[in-house]
Design a protein around this motif. Structure first.
Motif, PDB file in Angstrom:
ATOM      1  N   ARG A   1      -8.508   1.804   4.969  1.00 24.11           N
ATOM      2  CA  ARG A   1      -7.721   3.060   5.661  1.00 24.11           C
ATOM      3  C   ARG A   1      -6.937   2.449   5.900  1.00 24.11           C
ATOM      4  O   ARG A   1      -6.814   1.242   7.143  1.00 24.11           O
ATOM      5  CB  ARG A   1      -9.234   3.432   7.062  1.00 24.11           C
ATOM      6  CG  ARG A   1     -10.514   3.851   5.805  1.00 24.11           C
ATOM      7  CD  ARG A   1      -9.956   4.999   4.669  1.00 24.11           C
ATOM      8  NE  ARG A   1     -10.029   5.666   5.454  1.00 24.11           N
ATOM      9  CZ  ARG A   1      -9.659   7.519   4.701  1.00 24.11           C
ATOM     10  NH1 ARG A   1      -9.512   6.741   3.401  1.00 24.11           N
ATOM     11  NH2 ARG A   1      -9.772   8.694   5.263  1.00 24.11           N
ATOM     12  N   GLN A   2      -6.044   3.547   6.714  1.00 20.07           N
ATOM     13  CA  GLN A   2      -4.559   3.827   7.466  1.00 20.07           C
ATOM     14  C   GLN A   2      -5.265   3.798   9.019  1.00 20.07           C
ATOM     15  O   GLN A   2      -5.219   4.704   9.616  1.00 20.07           O
ATOM     16  CB  GLN A   2      -4.023   4.947   7.374  1.00 20.07           C
ATOM     17  CG  GLN A   2      -3.387   4.701   6.129  1.00 20.07           C
ATOM     18  CD  GLN A   2      -2.187   6.195   5.714  1.00 20.07           C
ATOM     19  OE1 GLN A   2      -2.269   6.877   7.160  1.00 20.07           O
ATOM     20  NE2 GLN A   2      -2.598   6.550   4.691  1.00 20.07           N
ATOM     21  N   HIS A   3      -5.197   2.112   9.704  1.00 19.21           N
ATOM     22  CA  HIS A   3      -5.445   1.702  11.030  1.00 19.21           C
ATOM     23  C   HIS A   3      -4.629   0.741  11.728  1.00 19.21           C
ATOM     24  O   HIS A   3      -4.486   0.302  11.462  1.00 19.21           O
ATOM     25  CB  HIS A   3      -7.039   2.010  11.604  1.00 19.21           C
ATOM     26  CG  HIS A   3      -7.929   0.921  10.356  1.00 19.21           C
ATOM     27  ND1 HIS A   3      -7.689  -0.378  11.047  1.00 19.21           N
ATOM     28  CD2 HIS A   3      -8.716   0.824   8.807  1.00 19.21           C
ATOM     29  CE1 HIS A   3      -8.682  -1.387  10.093  1.00 19.21           C
ATOM     30  NE2 HIS A   3      -8.550  -0.504   8.837  1.00 19.21           N
ATOM     31  N   PHE A  32      -5.752   5.370   0.903  1.00 18.26           N
ATOM     32  CA  PHE A  32      -4.270   4.388   0.026  1.00 18.26           C
ATOM     33  C   PHE A  32      -4.448   5.358  -0.875  1.00 18.26           C
ATOM     34  O   PHE A  32      -5.632   5.450  -1.475  1.00 18.26           O
ATOM     35  CB  PHE A  32      -4.121   3.062   0.581  1.00 18.26           C
ATOM     36  CG  PHE A  32      -3.227   2.358   1.569  1.00 18.26           C
ATOM     37  CD1 PHE A  32      -2.001   2.551   1.670  1.00 18.26           C
ATOM     38  CD2 PHE A  32      -4.237   2.296   2.687  1.00 18.26           C
ATOM     39  CE1 PHE A  32      -1.641   1.276   2.659  1.00 18.26           C
ATOM     40  CE2 PHE A  32      -3.884   1.396   3.490  1.00 18.26           C
ATOM     41  CZ  PHE A  32      -2.830   0.971   3.974  1.00 18.26           C
ATOM     42  N   PRO A  77      -0.022   5.186   0.999  1.00 13.66           N
ATOM     43  CA  PRO A  77      -0.312   6.306   2.130  1.00 13.66           C
ATOM     44  C   PRO A  77      -0.487   7.358   0.423  1.00 13.66           C
ATOM     45  O   PRO A  77       0.259   7.605  -0.114  1.00 13.66           O
ATOM     46  CB  PRO A  77       0.300   6.219   2.937  1.00 13.66           C
ATOM     47  CG  PRO A  77       1.542   5.860   2.686  1.00 13.66           C
ATOM     48  CD  PRO A  77       1.855   5.224   1.674  1.00 13.66           C
ATOM     49  N   LEU A 132       2.847   2.458   8.861  1.00 11.26           N
ATOM     50  CA  LEU A 132       3.081   3.713   7.982  1.00 11.26           C
ATOM     51  C   LEU A 132       3.614   5.481   9.141  1.00 11.26           C
ATOM     52  O   LEU A 132       5.085   5.741   8.939  1.00 11.26           O
ATOM     53  CB  LEU A 132       1.651   3.781   7.690  1.00 11.26           C
ATOM     54  CG  LEU A 132       1.284   3.147   6.400  1.00 11.26           C
ATOM     55  CD1 LEU A 132      -0.061   3.582   5.838  1.00 11.26           C
ATOM     56  CD2 LEU A 132       2.520   3.662   5.124  1.00 11.26           C
ATOM     57  N   ARG A 133       2.638   4.990  10.496  1.00 10.38           N
ATOM     58  CA  ARG A 133       3.382   6.058  11.471  1.00 10.38           C
ATOM     59  C   ARG A 133       4.580   5.880  12.069  1.00 10.38           C
ATOM     60  O   ARG A 133       5.638   6.797  12.062  1.00 10.38           O
ATOM     61  CB  ARG A 133       2.365   6.172  11.834  1.00 10.38           C
ATOM     62  CG  ARG A 133       2.469   7.376  12.681  1.00 10.38           C
ATOM     63  CD  ARG A 133       1.921   7.257  13.987  1.00 10.38           C
ATOM     64  NE  ARG A 133       1.189   6.493  15.455  1.00 10.38           N
ATOM     65  CZ  ARG A 133       1.076   5.018  15.351  1.00 10.38           C
ATOM     66  NH1 ARG A 133      -0.255   5.224  14.335  1.00 10.38           N
ATOM     67  NH2 ARG A 133       0.640   3.768  16.056  1.00 10.38           N
ATOM     68  N   GLY A 170      -5.495   9.668   5.236  1.00 10.85           N
ATOM     69  CA  GLY A 170      -5.982   7.719   5.865  1.00 10.85           C
ATOM     70  C   GLY A 170      -6.607   7.758   5.271  1.00 10.85           C
ATOM     71  O   GLY A 170      -6.655   5.920   5.292  1.00 10.85           O
ATOM     72  N   GLY A 175       1.111  -1.141  -0.235  1.00 10.47           N
ATOM     73  CA  GLY A 175       0.071   0.381   0.076  1.00 10.47           C
ATOM     74  C   GLY A 175       0.874   0.971   0.476  1.00 10.47           C
ATOM     75  O   GLY A 175       2.154   1.282   0.885  1.00 10.47           O
ATOM     76  N   LEU A 200      -1.616  -1.167   9.958  1.00  5.88           N
ATOM     77  CA  LEU A 200      -1.714  -0.654   8.901  1.00  5.88           C
ATOM     78  C   LEU A 200      -0.795   0.751   9.442  1.00  5.88           C
ATOM     79  O   LEU A 200       0.265   1.307   8.867  1.00  5.88           O
ATOM     80  CB  LEU A 200      -2.337  -0.581   7.588  1.00  5.88           C
ATOM     81  CG  LEU A 200      -2.431  -1.948   7.122  1.00  5.88           C
ATOM     82  CD1 LEU A 200      -3.614  -1.790   6.204  1.00  5.88           C
ATOM     83  CD2 LEU A 200      -2.160  -3.180   7.380  1.00  5.88           C
ATOM     84  N   ALA A 201      -1.644   1.403  10.288  1.00 11.18           N
ATOM     85  CA  ALA A 201      -1.328   2.563  10.716  1.00 11.18           C
ATOM     86  C   ALA A 201      -0.138   2.698  11.360  1.00 11.18           C
ATOM     87  O   ALA A 201       0.802   3.676  11.506  1.00 11.18           O
ATOM     88  CB  ALA A 201      -2.477   3.417  11.618  1.00 11.18           C
TER      89      ALA A 201
END
Length: 379
Positions: free
Chosen positions: A75-77, A54, A48, A84-85, A52, A46, A80-81
């Protein structure tokens, strides 16, 4: 010891960088390679967006019918979040038991063991690779991804960052509308990158040949692959400075300069900054000339001077504007115009300034950095 099939998959991903330039195709190749590399049932990659979700999301191991049935992109949660964070890898025995797990749609395949790796360019996270359900059998039953799997996926993620940079650079090049500019960029990309990509391929092949009989030398070859990959990425990113941003016509000179500076600041170890406040719009010819001179001066500072900091400023002066590009690099002797001028593009910069009724000043000396200043009149 790395499996032969794993090294072959890494080699295939390297070759894909050289012959596939569409972002979607590169993403799919990386995803398929990761699935084969770690022998997983499912894989996804993914990229991003800033909202919020992709911007792009590709999968391997999921049929087209099932993918359509799953519905909208994730979603980015949750996990997955986190990747990415925090740019942190994730390896879980059962993703469903993780406290961050938030479920999935009814048509989604059932996942258990899970591994994920960010695709990062320095501190910028470009995306993340996810794999699930490793296909293997253990004596006591069950299966899962190992520390060796994580190391191998990290190596592939480094190549994925290069492949994405390469593909994005190609897509930017398509914005060029002048055939001569397109040919010049293609020539520079070939000169700067082709040898490194060729070396990457040979080094990966050498590692494949050595893995069975000399694992230590194979690991050393893979370390060389990582070093060559980093060099190739630097060359690819540096070529971005030559591309005209579409934002010049849409958003004006200041926005185009800001976009250029942000890309170069991320791409190079040198700090690149911009100060441009209170500048009014100028005629198109003046803005084009200022942008091109800024690109040339930035190119020189970042590729030739060894600068640690490059400061770009654009200020209003009367009805016109003044562009200033200053670096703390090695500098040169401006009096040696015949020798240094053409190498550093000073002749073309002066021609651009003259073409719009402007002036160009060059202030430099060996060991003292360089300042390029261009002033243009208003309309």
């Amino acid at each position: 010891m790395l499996p032969r099939t794993g090294l072959a998959a890494v080699s295939a991903a390297l070759l894909a960088m050289n012959r596939r330039l569409e972002v979607r195709e590169v993403l799919q190749t990386i995803t398929t390679s990761a699935r084969e590399l770690l022998d997983a049932e499912y894989a996804a990659l993914g990229v991003p967006d800033d909202h919020g979700g992709f911007a792009q999301f590709v999968v391997a191991g999921v049929s087209d019918d099932r993918w359509r049935a799953i519905g909208p992109l994730p979603r980015q949660h949750g996990i997955l979040a986190a990747m990415l964070r925090d740019a942190s890898p994730q390896r879980l025995a059962d993703v469903r038991r993780d406290p961050r797990f938030e479920g999935w749609p009814d048509a989604h395949p059932e996942l258990a063991d899970f591994i994920g790796m960010p695709v990062a360019d320095g501190e910028e996270v470009l995306g993340a690779i996810f794999l699930a359900n490793k296909r293997c059998e253990r004596p006591g039953g069950g299966c899962g991804f190992t520390g060796e799997d994580e190391q191998l996926l990290r190596l592939l993620a480094e190549h994925a960052a290069i492949a994405l940079t390469n593909a994005r650079l190609y897509e930017r090049s398509r914005e060029l509308t002048i055939a001569g500019e397109r040919a010049r960029i293609a020539h520079e990309l070939h000169d700067a990158v082709s040898q490194k990509l060729f070396s990457l391929r040979l080094t990966a092949q050498a590692a494949t040949a050595l893995v069975g009989r000399d694992p230590d030398r194979a690991r050393e070859e893979l370390r060389r692959v990582a070093g060559l990959a980093a060099e190739a990425a630097d060359e690819l990113r540096a070529a971005v400075v030559e591309l005209r941003p579409a934002a010049l016509e849409e958003d004006g000179l200041v926005a185009a300069l800001r976009s250029q500076v942000q890309v170069l600041d991320r791409a190079h170890s040198a700090r690149v900054v911009l100060d441009a406040e209170g500048v009014r719009a100028l005629p198109a010819a003046q803005e084009e000339a200022l942008l091109r001179v800024a690109q040339e001066a930035l190119h020189n500072a970042l590729r030739h001077s060894g600068a640690r900091r490059v400061a770009v400023s654009l200020a209003r002066r009367g009805t016109g504007a003044v562009l200033r590009v200053a670096d703390d690099g090695s500098g040169f002797d401006p009096s040696a115009v015949r020798r240094a001028g053409r190498r550093l593009g000073l002749v073309s910069m002066r021609d651009r300034a003259d073409g719009v009724g402007g002036t160009l000043r060059v202030d430099s000396e060996p060991g003292r950095g360089t300042v390029i200043e261009m002033e243009v009149p208003g309309g």
